[in-house]
Design a protein around this motif. Structure first.
Motif, PDB file in Angstrom:
ATOM      1  N   ALA A   1      23.993 -32.644  45.574  1.00 43.72           N
ATOM      2  CA  ALA A   1      22.526 -32.736  45.754  1.00 43.72           C
ATOM      3  C   ALA A   1      21.797 -32.787  44.409  1.00 43.72           C
ATOM      4  O   ALA A   1      20.961 -33.674  44.190  1.00 43.72           O
ATOM      5  CB  ALA A   1      22.022 -31.607  46.640  1.00 43.72           C
ATOM      6  N   PRO A   2      22.083 -31.873  43.463  1.00 44.62           N
ATOM      7  CA  PRO A   2      21.403 -31.980  42.161  1.00 44.62           C
ATOM      8  C   PRO A   2      21.743 -33.268  41.416  1.00 44.62           C
ATOM      9  O   PRO A   2      20.889 -33.833  40.728  1.00 44.62           O
ATOM     10  CB  PRO A   2      21.926 -30.762  41.384  1.00 44.62           C
ATOM     11  N   TRP A   3      22.977 -33.734  41.563  1.00 44.74           N
ATOM     12  CA  TRP A   3      23.393 -34.962  40.896  1.00 44.74           C
ATOM     13  C   TRP A   3      22.639 -36.153  41.472  1.00 44.74           C
ATOM     14  O   TRP A   3      22.155 -37.019  40.732  1.00 44.74           O
ATOM     15  CB  TRP A   3      24.894 -35.108  41.081  1.00 44.74           C
ATOM     16  N   LEU A   4      22.506 -36.209  42.797  1.00 40.94           N
ATOM     17  CA  LEU A   4      21.750 -37.292  43.433  1.00 40.94           C
ATOM     18  C   LEU A   4      20.294 -37.263  43.000  1.00 40.94           C
ATOM     19  O   LEU A   4      19.708 -38.306  42.700  1.00 40.94           O
ATOM     20  CB  LEU A   4      21.847 -37.194  44.949  1.00 40.94           C
ATOM     21  N   GLU A   5      19.702 -36.071  42.964  1.00 41.67           N
ATOM     22  CA  GLU A   5      18.297 -35.948  42.537  1.00 41.67           C
ATOM     23  C   GLU A   5      18.115 -36.453  41.113  1.00 41.67           C
ATOM     24  O   GLU A   5      17.139 -37.155  40.812  1.00 41.67           O
ATOM     25  CB  GLU A   5      17.844 -34.496  42.646  1.00 41.67           C
ATOM     26  N   LEU A   6      19.039 -36.107  40.230  1.00 40.64           N
ATOM     27  CA  LEU A   6      18.964 -36.561  38.842  1.00 40.64           C
ATOM     28  C   LEU A   6      19.032 -38.083  38.768  1.00 40.64           C
ATOM     29  O   LEU A   6      18.227 -38.725  38.085  1.00 40.64           O
ATOM     30  CB  LEU A   6      20.099 -35.939  38.023  1.00 40.64           C
TER      31      LEU A   6
ATOM     32  N   THR B   1      19.024 -46.107  43.374  1.00 38.59           N
ATOM     33  CA  THR B   1      18.698 -46.138  44.802  1.00 38.59           C
ATOM     34  C   THR B   1      19.966 -45.926  45.610  1.00 38.59           C
ATOM     35  O   THR B   1      20.982 -46.579  45.366  1.00 38.59           O
ATOM     36  CB  THR B   1      18.086 -47.499  45.186  1.00 38.59           C
TER      37      THR B   1
ATOM     38  N   GLU C   1      18.390 -40.282  41.196  1.00 36.35           N
ATOM     39  CA  GLU C   1      17.198 -40.881  41.811  1.00 36.35           C
ATOM     40  C   GLU C   1      16.016 -40.809  40.855  1.00 36.35           C
ATOM     41  O   GLU C   1      15.220 -41.751  40.782  1.00 36.35           O
ATOM     42  CB  GLU C   1      16.872 -40.170  43.118  1.00 36.35           C
ATOM     43  N   GLY C   2      15.926 -39.721  40.095  1.00 31.40           N
ATOM     44  CA  GLY C   2      14.877 -39.594  39.088  1.00 31.40           C
ATOM     45  C   GLY C   2      14.986 -40.631  37.990  1.00 31.40           C
ATOM     46  O   GLY C   2      14.016 -40.951  37.317  1.00 31.40           O
TER      47      GLY C   2
ATOM     48  N   GLU D   1      25.687 -28.875  48.222  1.00 32.64           N
ATOM     49  CA  GLU D   1      24.470 -28.233  47.707  1.00 32.64           C
ATOM     50  C   GLU D   1      24.555 -27.937  46.212  1.00 32.64           C
ATOM     51  O   GLU D   1      23.573 -28.084  45.493  1.00 32.64           O
ATOM     52  CB  GLU D   1      24.224 -26.922  48.458  1.00 32.64           C
TER      53      GLU D   1
END
Length: 154
Positions: free
Chosen positions: A44-49, A56, A51-52, A40
């Motif tokens: 999670a924040p790293w993946l969101e960044l 993929t 993906e942004g 968390e």
């Protein structure tokens, strides 16, 4: 005990090594422990960044083989198998990051002799022995005060 597999070390030996490397020599390395769930707080924040930024991810998907260009030098595709459905697809790629341990990479090379296995630099991984270790240095956007140089003990 330093280079022995964990399965060959007694609990006393492991604790002795932990004492030597973590408690007695805290100033010799720089460690910070995550406060909270690592998934968390960090991943999670790293993946969101990422993906942004157009990256993929294909969770629960295994790389089965690698497709090389006509010259046999560049990976241009990854043949993947979805763990849930069993479906196999080939994904075109610009780059491949092997974010796996040494043993996993050696297994990929052995199971893909016509792609990875044809390159000496990948075949050398099959000869490595040891334990996979992940060391990461993360640069934060602000200074965070820490009470101890290594923060191994609280």
């Amino acid at each position: 005990g330093l280079f022995a597999p964990g399965s060959q070390c007694s609990a006393a030996a492991a604790l002795g090594m932990a004492y030597f490397f973590v408690l007695r020599h805290q100033d010799s390395f720089d460690v910070r422990w995550c406060r909270g769930n690592v998934g968390e707080k960090i991943f999670a924040p790293w993946l969101e960044l990422m993906e942004g930024r157009g990256v993929t991810f294909a969770p629960n998907t295994r790389a089965e083989d690698f497709v090389l260009d006509d010259a046999g030098k560049i990976i241009v595709g990854v043949r993947c198998k979805d763990a849930a459905s069993g479906e196999t697809t080939t994904r075109p790629v610009d780059e491949v990051v092997f974010a796996v341990g040494g043993a996993a990479l050696a297994g990929m090379v052995r199971s893909n002799p016509s792609s990875l296995g044809r390159h000496a630099e990948f075949r050398k991984f099959a000869n490595l022995r040891g334990t996979s270790v992940l060391a990461t240095r993360i640069y934060l956007d602000k200074k965070i005060d820490t009470p101890y140089s290594a923060n191994a003990c609280r």
